[in-house]
Each structure stands twice: as structure tokens, then as C-alpha cells.
Scaffold this active site. Structure first.
Site, PDB file in Angstrom:
ATOM      1  N   SER A   1       1.266  -0.962  -0.341  1.00  0.00           N
ATOM      2  CA  SER A   1      -0.608  -0.124   0.029  1.00  0.00           C
ATOM      3  C   SER A   1       1.111   0.922  -0.145  1.00  0.00           C
ATOM      4  CB  SER A   1      -0.688  -0.268   1.385  1.00  0.00           C
ATOM      5  OG  SER A   1      -0.108   0.035   2.292  1.00  0.00           O
TER       6      SER A   1
ATOM      7  N   HIS B   1      -1.891  -6.246   2.964  1.00  0.00           N
ATOM      8  CA  HIS B   1      -1.648  -7.423   3.373  1.00  0.00           C
ATOM      9  C   HIS B   1      -1.564  -8.758   3.707  1.00  0.00           C
ATOM     10  CE1 HIS B   1       1.376  -4.220   5.316  1.00  0.00           C
ATOM     11  NE2 HIS B   1       1.318  -4.047   4.246  1.00  0.00           N
TER      12      HIS B   1
ATOM     13  N   GLU C   1      -2.854  -3.247   9.780  1.00  0.00           N
ATOM     14  CA  GLU C   1      -1.885  -4.109  10.365  1.00  0.00           C
ATOM     15  C   GLU C   1      -2.810  -3.985  11.722  1.00  0.00           C
ATOM     16  OE1 GLU C   1       1.946  -1.967  10.339  1.00  0.00           O
ATOM     17  OE2 GLU C   1       1.793  -2.309   8.045  1.00  0.00           O
TER      18      GLU C   1
ATOM     19  N   GLU D   1       3.685  -9.838   6.408  1.00  0.00           N
ATOM     20  CA  GLU D   1       5.126  -9.057   6.829  1.00  0.00           C
ATOM     21  C   GLU D   1       5.149 -10.241   8.327  1.00  0.00           C
ATOM     22  OE1 GLU D   1       3.832  -5.220   7.968  1.00  0.00           O
ATOM     23  OE2 GLU D   1       4.103  -3.909   6.736  1.00  0.00           O
TER      24      GLU D   1
ATOM     25  N   ASP E   1      -2.272   0.435  12.072  1.00  0.00           N
ATOM     26  CA  ASP E   1      -1.972   0.455  10.709  1.00  0.00           C
ATOM     27  C   ASP E   1      -3.726   0.486  10.112  1.00  0.00           C
ATOM     28  OD1 ASP E   1      -1.805   1.954   8.448  1.00  0.00           O
ATOM     29  OD2 ASP E   1      -0.126   0.357   7.807  1.00  0.00           O
TER      30      ASP E   1
ATOM     31  N   GLU F   1      -2.313   4.904  13.186  1.00  0.00           N
ATOM     32  CA  GLU F   1      -1.653   4.743  11.808  1.00  0.00           C
ATOM     33  C   GLU F   1      -2.412   5.326  10.381  1.00  0.00           C
ATOM     34  OE1 GLU F   1       1.414   3.526   8.812  1.00  0.00           O
ATOM     35  OE2 GLU F   1       2.232   2.785  10.881  1.00  0.00           O
TER      36      GLU F   1
ATOM     37  N   ASP G   1       1.870   8.548   7.307  1.00  0.00           N
ATOM     38  CA  ASP G   1       2.692   7.482   6.866  1.00  0.00           C
ATOM     39  C   ASP G   1       2.032   7.974   5.216  1.00  0.00           C
ATOM     40  OD1 ASP G   1       3.969   5.910   5.391  1.00  0.00           O
ATOM     41  OD2 ASP G   1       3.297   3.842   5.442  1.00  0.00           O
TER      42      ASP G   1
ATOM     43  N   LYS H   1       9.841   5.625   6.094  1.00  0.00           N
ATOM     44  CA  LYS H   1      10.211   4.814   5.341  1.00  0.00           C
ATOM     45  C   LYS H   1      11.555   5.616   4.417  1.00  0.00           C
ATOM     46  CE  LYS H   1       6.004   2.208   5.851  1.00  0.00           C
ATOM     47  NZ  LYS H   1       4.676   1.937   4.900  1.00  0.00           N
TER      48      LYS H   1
ATOM     49  N   HIS I   1      10.180  -0.830   8.345  1.00  0.00           N
ATOM     50  CA  HIS I   1      10.038  -1.650   7.072  1.00  0.00           C
ATOM     51  C   HIS I   1       9.091  -0.722   6.384  1.00  0.00           C
ATOM     52  CE1 HIS I   1       7.077  -4.963   8.958  1.00  0.00           C
ATOM     53  NE2 HIS I   1       6.388  -2.861   9.097  1.00  0.00           N
TER      54      HIS I   1
ATOM     55  N   LYS J   1       8.964  -0.007  13.384  1.00  0.00           N
ATOM     56  CA  LYS J   1       7.919  -1.071  12.863  1.00  0.00           C
ATOM     57  C   LYS J   1       8.403  -1.821  12.044  1.00  0.00           C
ATOM     58  CE  LYS J   1       4.143  -0.074  11.268  1.00  0.00           C
ATOM     59  NZ  LYS J   1       3.039   0.453   9.868  1.00  0.00           N
TER      60      LYS J   1
END
Length: 420
Positions: free
Chosen positions: A44, A156, A165, A206, A243, A286, A313, A338, A366, A389
Site C-alpha cells: 500500500s 497485506h 496491521e 509481514e 495501521d 497510523e 505514513d 521509510k 520496514h 516497526k
């Protein structure tokens, strides 16, 4: 010739944790020192991220990176050979000038970042320093609290969870070693919970489990159960972080839960986050709104920001200009970092510095498509971020970051650990 000057640069295509091509760069100095760095890729991704250059050819389903690799081997090498590896600003500036675009679409942020990080690693090795010490100096002494993504949803995972997440944050730990003990025990307890309920223990991108559940609140209840089964107290020992990746929910001017196909207004979404924070010990949310919804972030920050971390993010994409916009509108109170969103180490450090100057929390992160490169672990300590993270304590591309931090903790005498 300066012993620290760059003798050669070599790029190659390698593979990330999803089996997709990505870029690795190796730097060789005139003194014989070699160092390499590789870059991850997100599932994403925000529209304002720097350009990840892909070949868009038939092979690798259009995801090949031969053009980015060729840019490392020819124009980048020609521009940087002979330069000193310890002048990071000059090196990164040359890379940005060579590309010449605002989003690094000519050379590719993936090519540029691999070289930028490899240069820093080569300089650290040449000076006989650990990377965190080279980048952060003597003040680099704080290990980060891990935010472990142990239940996966959204983009994910191929399940029915909307939130991307579901993380545990061992706020009661007194050291990184203790935080890892707590996190791994809860992760194992969650697996036992799922097995007892006859639910899938397959994992997402993840490393978190990715079962089909009766909605996102069941996922939160499972986390609470796993925390308690592992012998810890929710809220006091361990909190929960989310997240949402809500940019994935925003289509044609509306928020729509994509898996339920349920439309929801911005006001209703704000109320949803407020309700969850009343029911569960939520430490951080997030991307609760889309990448251009600064007003939504501002309103939620005003409502919850005194007790909950509101993280940008896709909103900020590690870009200092985007972060300045957020600071001026009081949107969020923390930024996810990131490096591949911006493309150079210098720009990454600039964004971190800006965030800290304005009291924003900093979280090194990550990507869902990861490599075995552990740079973000060193970087989190170098800047005393206090948070990281890097996924569930499963799969080598995630665990290698945790193991690197355990080693760093053993190297730092009198290392500090943040209390949240």
C-alpha cells in the site's frame, strides 16, 4: 587518491520477501572496503512517494528492475567514482541532481537509495564504526520500542480484515531484550488462541497471522486474549497499535471499507477510531484517514492526540515538505519514516530532524516487501527514534532487524530504553 574515495559501484537485481525483484548496490572503496545495501517495496503505497522504477515489461509481471540497476552501473557510477564516501550530503546531492526530477522518476528512488545507503555503510566500515555510531555519534544510545504486527489484514493479507496491521507494543519493557521476550511470547500465545478456535495460522506479508474473522473488533479481542494468556496485563504491560492504511479505503471522494463494501463518512470514521480507543488500550493509529485528508487528521489529533499517537505514513511519505504541511495544520503527532519513500539518507535524516524539532514522534519502518538489509535498525538507534516497526517476530527479513537491535543493545554500555 583518497583511501575513502569510491573505486566502483555495482548494481544487481535481487528478490524481496514477496519474491519480487528489487535493487541492491555494492560500493567498493580504494582502500578495499566493500559495503552493500538493498531496498524494500511497499504494497500500500502513497501517491506522493518517490518513484520506484520498474521495467513494466512482460517478465516478472512488469516488476523487473533492470533499468534501475543499469542506472546504478552507468550514470550513477560515472557521477560518484572518485568521490569520498564520507561526504553523504555531497553524494546524495549529486544523485538528486543526476536524476533532476521532483520524485526521482528518471533514475529511480530504488536505485538512488541503494547507493545512498551503501555509501554510508562503506564509510562506517572504513572508519571501523558500527553504522548506528557513524550516523548518530556518541548520542546514539536509545533502543526503540518494537511495534510488532502480529495480525495482518488489508492489502497485506487475503482475509476479510479491513485494518491492515494489528500491532502489540510492549510499553512495560525495561530493555529491548525484555520487549522481544514479551513480543515473542504474545505472538506464540496468539497462535495457540487461533489453533484452539480452529482458525487459520497462515501468515501475511509481514509475518502476522491472517485468519478470517468476524470483523476487526474480533482481531482486537484476540490480541487482548493473547496478551493475557502470555501473562501480561493489557495497557500496563502491552498496548495495541493499528495501521488502518485508510488511503486504500478512499475512492471517488468517499471512504469505503473495501472488503465489506460499506460506505462510511469522514465523521463516522473519526467516531469509529474514538470508539475503539475507548474500548481497547490503543497506543497508536497510523493513517486513520487518506493521504490528502489533512482535515481528518487534524480533527482526530485534536480529539485523541493527547493520549494516542496519530501517525502519518501515506500522509507524510517521509517528505519534509509534506510534514511541514502537517505541522502547520496540526495533522497528526508522529511520522512514519521509510527511507525508500524519499530516496536518500540525507533527506530521510532531514525529515526526522524536522519532526523532532516540532515534537512529533518518530517511527522507523520496514515495508511489506522486505530484504535482509538491517539499515533501519541502526538508523532507529542513530536518531534515538524510540520506536520501530519491522513486523512480526517471524520470517528472516523481519527477524534480522530485531536481531541486529539485540546486538546493538549489547554494544552500547548503559543504553537507554524509552518509557511510554
Amino acid at each position: 587518491m583518497n583511501a575513502l574515495s569510491i573505486r566502483s559501484i555495482h548494481g544487481r537485481q535481487i528478490f524481496d520477501s514477496r519474491g519480487m525483484p528489487t535493487v541492491e548496490a555494492e560500493i567498493v572503496l580504494h582502500n578495499g572496503v566493500r559495503a552493500s545495501a538493498s531496498v524494500p517495496s511497499g504494497a500500500s503505497t502513497g501517491r506522493f512517494e518517490a518513484c520506484e522504477l520498474r521495467d513494466n515489461l512482460a517478465e516478472y509481471h512488469g516488476k523487473g528492475v533492470s533499468s534501475a540497476v543499469n542506472h546504478i552501473n552507468t550514470p550513477i557510477q560515472e557521477a560518484l567514482v572518485g568521490e569520498s564516501c564520507d561526504d553523504q550530503w555531497t553524494l546524495d546531492n549529486k544523485l538528486m541532481v543526476l536524476d533532476g526530477t521532483q520524485n526521482k522518476s528518471k533514475i529511480g528512488a530504488n536505485a538512488i537509495l541503494a547507493v545512498s545507503l551503501a555509501c554510508a555503510k562503506a564509510a562506517a566500515k572504513a572508519y571501523g564504526l558500527e553504522l548506528f555510531r557513524y550516523l548518530g555519534g556518541l548520542q546514539a544510545n536509545t533502543l526503540p520500542i518494537p511495534m510488532m504486527n502480529i495480525l495482518n489484514g488489508g492489502a497485506h493479507a487475503g482475509n476479510n480484515l479491513e485494518i491492515q496491521e494489528f500491532m502489540i507494543v510492549p510499553v512495560g519493557a525495561h530493555s529491548f531484550t525484555e520487549a522481544m521476550k514479551m513480543g515473542t511470547e504474545i505472538y506464540a500465545s496468539l497462535r495457540n488462541c487461533l489453533k484452539k478456535k480452529g482458525l487459520s495460522t497462515g501468515i501475511g506479508d509481514e509475518g502476522g497471522y491472517a485468519p478470517d474473522l468476524n470483523g476487526d473488533e474480533e482481531a482486537l479481542s484476540l490480541l487482548m486474549e493473547a496478551i493475557q494468556l502470555a501473562g501480561y496485563q493489557p495497557n500496563y504491560d502491552v498496548k495495541i497499535a493499528l495501521d488502518a492504511a485508510a488511503n486504500e479505503w478512499y475512492k471517488n471522494g468517499h471512504y469505503i471499507f473495501p472488503k465489506l463494501q460499506k460506505k462510511i463518512t469522514q465523521s463516522e470514521l473519526k467516531g469509529y477510531w474514538e470508539e475503539l480507543c475507548q474500548k481497547y488500550p490503543i497506543y497508536s493509529i497510523e493513517d486513520p484517514f487518506a493521504e490528502e485528508d489533512f482535515p481528518g487528521f487534524s480533527e482526530l489529533t485534536a480529539s485523541l492526540g493527547g493520549s494516542v499517537q496519530i501517525v502519518g505514513d501515506d500522509l507524510f511519505v517521509t517528505n519534509p515538505d509534506r510534514l511541514r504541511q502537517g505541522i502547520s495544520s496540526l495533522s497528526g503527532n508522529a511520522v512514519l519514516i521509510k527511507p525508500n519513500q524519499i530516496g536518500t539518507l540525507t533527506e530521510t535524516l532531514s525529515t526526522i530532524r524536522l519532526a523532532k524539532e516540532h515534537g512529533y514522534g518518530v517511527i522507523l519502518s520496514h515495508r511489506s516487501g522486505e530484504t535482509e538489509d538491517t539499515t533501519i535498525a541502526d538508523l532507529s538507534v542513530a536518531v534515538n527514534a524510540g520506536q520501530i516497526k519491522t513486523g512480526a517476530p517471524a520470517r528472516s527479513e523481519r527477524v534480522c532487524k530485531y536481531n541486529r537491535l539485540l546486538k546493538i543493545e549489547s554494544l552500547i554500555s548503559g543504553s537507554e530504553y524509552p518509557k511510554k
